[in-house]
Design a protein around this motif. Structure first.
Motif, PDB file in Angstrom:
ATOM      1  N   VAL A  71       0.872  -1.121   0.142  1.00 38.95           N
ATOM      2  CA  VAL A  71      -0.114   0.115   0.071  1.00 38.95           C
ATOM      3  C   VAL A  71       0.709   1.103   0.168  1.00 38.95           C
ATOM      4  N   LYS A  72       0.726   2.063  -0.952  1.00 42.24           N
ATOM      5  CA  LYS A  72       1.702   3.178  -1.222  1.00 42.24           C
ATOM      6  C   LYS A  72       0.769   4.767  -0.990  1.00 42.24           C
ATOM      7  N   CYS A  73       1.401   5.458  -0.400  1.00 40.96           N
ATOM      8  CA  CYS A  73       0.945   6.859  -0.130  1.00 40.96           C
ATOM      9  C   CYS A  73       1.561   7.612  -1.293  1.00 40.96           C
ATOM     10  N   ALA A  74       0.973   8.789  -1.588  1.00 42.15           N
ATOM     11  CA  ALA A  74       1.299   9.629  -2.787  1.00 42.15           C
ATOM     12  C   ALA A  74       2.639  10.154  -2.341  1.00 42.15           C
ATOM     13  N   THR A  75       3.704  10.284  -3.454  1.00 45.13           N
ATOM     14  CA  THR A  75       4.925  10.832  -3.467  1.00 45.13           C
ATOM     15  C   THR A  75       5.215  11.977  -4.215  1.00 45.13           C
ATOM     16  N   ILE A  76       6.190  12.908  -4.215  1.00 42.08           N
ATOM     17  CA  ILE A  76       6.573  13.915  -4.735  1.00 42.08           C
ATOM     18  C   ILE A  76       7.346  13.144  -5.833  1.00 42.08           C
ATOM     19  N   THR A  77       7.290  13.665  -7.251  1.00 41.78           N
ATOM     20  CA  THR A  77       8.203  13.400  -8.000  1.00 41.78           C
ATOM     21  C   THR A  77       8.905  14.624  -8.182  1.00 41.78           C
ATOM     22  N   PRO A  95       8.886   7.682  -8.069  1.00 41.31           N
ATOM     23  CA  PRO A  95       8.824   6.198  -7.503  1.00 41.31           C
ATOM     24  C   PRO A  95       7.809   5.337  -7.914  1.00 41.31           C
ATOM     25  N   ASN A  96       6.775   5.786  -8.580  1.00 42.53           N
ATOM     26  CA  ASN A  96       5.690   5.103  -9.286  1.00 42.53           C
ATOM     27  C   ASN A  96       6.255   4.426 -10.494  1.00 42.53           C
ATOM     28  N   GLY A  97       7.252   5.371 -11.244  1.00 40.76           N
ATOM     29  CA  GLY A  97       7.918   4.635 -12.458  1.00 40.76           C
ATOM     30  C   GLY A  97       8.642   3.613 -12.178  1.00 40.76           C
ATOM     31  N   TYR A 302      -1.316  -1.003  -3.926  1.00 35.03           N
ATOM     32  CA  TYR A 302      -2.478  -0.048  -4.025  1.00 35.03           C
ATOM     33  C   TYR A 302      -2.222   1.460  -3.699  1.00 35.03           C
ATOM     34  N   GLU A 303      -2.988   2.511  -4.192  1.00 34.63           N
ATOM     35  CA  GLU A 303      -2.619   3.600  -3.883  1.00 34.63           C
ATOM     36  C   GLU A 303      -3.786   4.414  -4.330  1.00 34.63           C
ATOM     37  N   ALA A 304      -3.659   5.944  -3.851  1.00 30.63           N
ATOM     38  CA  ALA A 304      -4.876   6.647  -4.320  1.00 30.63           C
ATOM     39  C   ALA A 304      -4.236   7.241  -5.669  1.00 30.63           C
ATOM     40  N   ALA A 305      -5.206   7.951  -6.362  1.00 29.85           N
ATOM     41  CA  ALA A 305      -4.565   8.388  -7.831  1.00 29.85           C
ATOM     42  C   ALA A 305      -4.283   9.702  -7.891  1.00 29.85           C
ATOM     43  N   HIS A 306      -4.639  10.339  -6.879  1.00 28.13           N
ATOM     44  CA  HIS A 306      -4.098  11.749  -6.737  1.00 28.13           C
ATOM     45  C   HIS A 306      -2.847  11.966  -6.209  1.00 28.13           C
ATOM     46  N   GLY A 307      -2.298  13.089  -6.274  1.00 23.28           N
ATOM     47  CA  GLY A 307      -0.783  13.371  -5.743  1.00 23.28           C
ATOM     48  C   GLY A 307      -0.790  13.565  -4.265  1.00 23.28           C
ATOM     49  N   THR A 308       0.320  14.528  -3.997  1.00 20.99           N
ATOM     50  CA  THR A 308       0.375  14.752  -2.490  1.00 20.99           C
ATOM     51  C   THR A 308      -0.214  16.090  -1.760  1.00 20.99           C
ATOM     52  N   VAL A 309      -1.068  16.662  -2.888  1.00 26.11           N
ATOM     53  CA  VAL A 309      -1.858  17.694  -2.583  1.00 26.11           C
ATOM     54  C   VAL A 309      -1.162  18.831  -1.670  1.00 26.11           C
ATOM     55  N   THR A 324      -8.988  18.089   3.251  1.00 21.86           N
ATOM     56  CA  THR A 324      -8.543  17.313   2.393  1.00 21.86           C
ATOM     57  C   THR A 324      -9.015  16.041   2.244  1.00 21.86           C
ATOM     58  N   ASN A 325      -9.623  15.441   1.230  1.00 24.35           N
ATOM     59  CA  ASN A 325     -10.281  14.193   1.099  1.00 24.35           C
ATOM     60  C   ASN A 325      -9.384  13.109   1.118  1.00 24.35           C
ATOM     61  N   SER A 326      -9.445  12.209   2.171  1.00 19.73           N
ATOM     62  CA  SER A 326      -8.781  11.066   2.348  1.00 19.73           C
ATOM     63  C   SER A 326      -9.526   9.622   1.929  1.00 19.73           C
ATOM     64  N   LYS A 371     -14.499  19.452   1.614  1.00 13.94           N
ATOM     65  CA  LYS A 371     -14.856  20.516   0.754  1.00 13.94           C
ATOM     66  C   LYS A 371     -14.899  20.340  -0.769  1.00 13.94           C
ATOM     67  N   ASP A 372     -13.822  19.368  -1.164  1.00 16.37           N
ATOM     68  CA  ASP A 372     -14.043  19.198  -2.452  1.00 16.37           C
ATOM     69  C   ASP A 372     -15.283  18.450  -2.979  1.00 16.37           C
ATOM     70  N   LEU A 373     -15.824  17.817  -2.143  1.00 13.08           N
ATOM     71  CA  LEU A 373     -17.021  16.947  -2.789  1.00 13.08           C
ATOM     72  C   LEU A 373     -18.325  17.681  -2.327  1.00 13.08           C
TER      73      LEU A 373
END
Ligand code: NAP
Ligand code: MG
Length: 401
Positions: A71-77, A95-97, A302-309, A324-326, A371-373
């Motif tokens: 399971v992976k958290c979003a990371t900075i490229t 990292p995803n690449g 598994y991960e979320a499709a979005h970035g690190t917000v 922030t939507n979790s 808020k986003d939703l």
């Protein structure tokens, strides 16, 4: 009641910025109180990647091969701005690449459906999962800007020196040229990952290319899929009551628009790039999109499709409140826990994952959301919660069902 026991650890890949903050909240509020959580922890936060010369990313990929589920958290490229921000030794690769290359994996993206967040396409009732081939074609191209009159040829030189030569075009003036490729090996891995994932999730599989125009290149994709399907999967698909079908890309696009959803749409690299953005925005929100990397050998990340917000993180650092939507990160955890449970025959863990997903969806459907939703929901009387209070609300729902 005691906590749920785990037999095999999950590979846990921590990440960056706002998602790193959510990561800890999710663990503290929604996982650790209920599960005797066993993970092998890798810190893919940019600081530690830099400290280890990115070795930690490779190590986490190797661990994923060993244990089978991550399971992976979003990371900075990193980009130029991040070089200074984090005082980096090098512009480390995504990292995803790196993980995708190490696992030879295919990424499947699927939206999380809740009542009140309606897709723009009215007839989409179930998720459409998009599978994108992540190697070659225009992403590994060679291009020439043709200066003027001349002959362009396509030449392949075999190891023994024999040549295959085709004329591309006799230019009478300036123009452009592009050389692209793919390999049977990569297309085979992609096909197998798609067939396995379809069986795994009991969904039909659609695949489409432009084989009527590209009679060798695209046709090769079609043939490899068909051959593998007939040889290894046809019987399994019949037994599972699901279907594989191939059609032209234009036909697929038209059918997708009329479909109810509930299938996997496999796309070549470029089609997948474009169509995944279309499908995900039509479903409502990037924050409601999950992503799973599946290797042909059956390893899952598994991960979320979005970035690190990032923008929310800077607010958080200034002490301001964030909303922030979790949800996609919660579903990354439930996806991984359910798969771990499935592989280990751990029913309790699988039921926990189902229940946590249900609690998350119910919380939103009851009008409590980030808020986003709130900005896009059709529900009335909505309560907008901050990042932490949303996770706490999910816990309350979880305790109540
Ligand atoms: P992003 O983190 O996905 O965020 C883009 C915008 O989308 C946010 O500013 C926010 O809009 C909205 N958003 C995304 N996720 C949200 C959530 N969970 N809740 C609420 N709003 C959300 O993309 P980015 O800003 O382009 O990239 C930031 C960093 O993430 C970059 O360093 C990039 O390299 C990295 N990244 C990582 C992955 C990955 O690890 N898989 C994927 C993509 C990007 P508002 O600001 O308008 O509220
Ligand atoms: Mg794109």
């Amino acid at each position: 009641m005691g906590k749920i026991e785990m037999t095999t650890p999950l590979v846990e890949m921590d990440g960056d910025e706002m998602t790193r903050i959510l990561w800890k909240m999710i663990k503290d509020e929604l996982l650790l109180p209920y599960i005797d959580l066993k993970t092998e922890y890798y810190d893919l936060g940019l600081e530690y990647r830099n400290e280890t010369n990115d070795k930690v990313t490779m190590d986490s990929a190797e661990a994923t091969k060993k244990y089978g589920v991550a399971v992976k958290c979003a990371t900075i490229t990193p980009n130029a701005a991040r070089m200074t921000e984090y005082n980096l030794k090098e512009m480390w690769k995504s990292p995803n690449g790196t993980i995708r290359a190490a696992l030879d994996g295919t990424v499947f993206r699927a939206p999380i459906i809740v009542k009140g967040i309606e897709p723009c396409v009215k007839n989409w009732e179930k998720p459409i999962t998009l599978a994108r081939h992540a190697y070659g074609d225009v992403y590994k191209n060679t291009e020439i800007k043709v200066p003027g009159e001349g002959k362009a040829e396509l030449v392949f030189t075999a190891k023994d020196g024999t040549e295959i030569r085709e004329t591309i075009h006799n230019f009478t003036g300036a123009g452009i040229l592009q050389g692209i490729h793919n390999t049977d090996e990569s297309i085979t891995s992609f096909a197998k990952a798609c067939f396995n994932y379809a069986l795994d999730t009991k969904q039909d599989l659609w695949f489409a290319t432009k084989d009527t125009i590209s009679k060798k290149y695209d046709h090769n994709f079609k043939d490899i899929f068909q051959e593998i399907y007939e040889k290894e999967y046809e019987d399994k698909f019949k037994a599972a009551g699901i279907e594989y079908f191939y059609t032209l890309i234009d036909d697929a696009v038209a059918r997708v628009m009329k479909a109810k959803g509930g299938f996997i749409w496999a796309c070549k690299n470029y089609d997948g790039d474009v169509m995944s953005d279309m499908v995900s925005s039509a479903f409502g929100s990037l924050a409601m999109m999950t992503s799973v990397l599946v290797s042909p050998s059956g390893v899952y990340e598994y991960e979320a499709a979005h970035g690190t917000v990032q923008r929310h993180y800077y607010k958080h650092l200034k002490g301001e409140e964030t909303s922030t939507n979790s949800v996609a990160t919660i579903f990354a955890w439930t996806g991984a826990l359910r798969k771990r449970g499935e592989l280990d025959g751990n029913k309790e863990l699988m039921q926990f994952a189902d229940k946590l997903e249900k609690a998350t969806v119910q919380t939103i459907e009851s009008g409590k959301m980030t808020k986003d939703l709130a900005l896009i929901t059709s529900l009335k009387d909505v309560t907008v919660l901050n990042s932490e209070d949303f996770i706490k609300a999910v816990r309350e729902t979880f305790e109540s069902i």
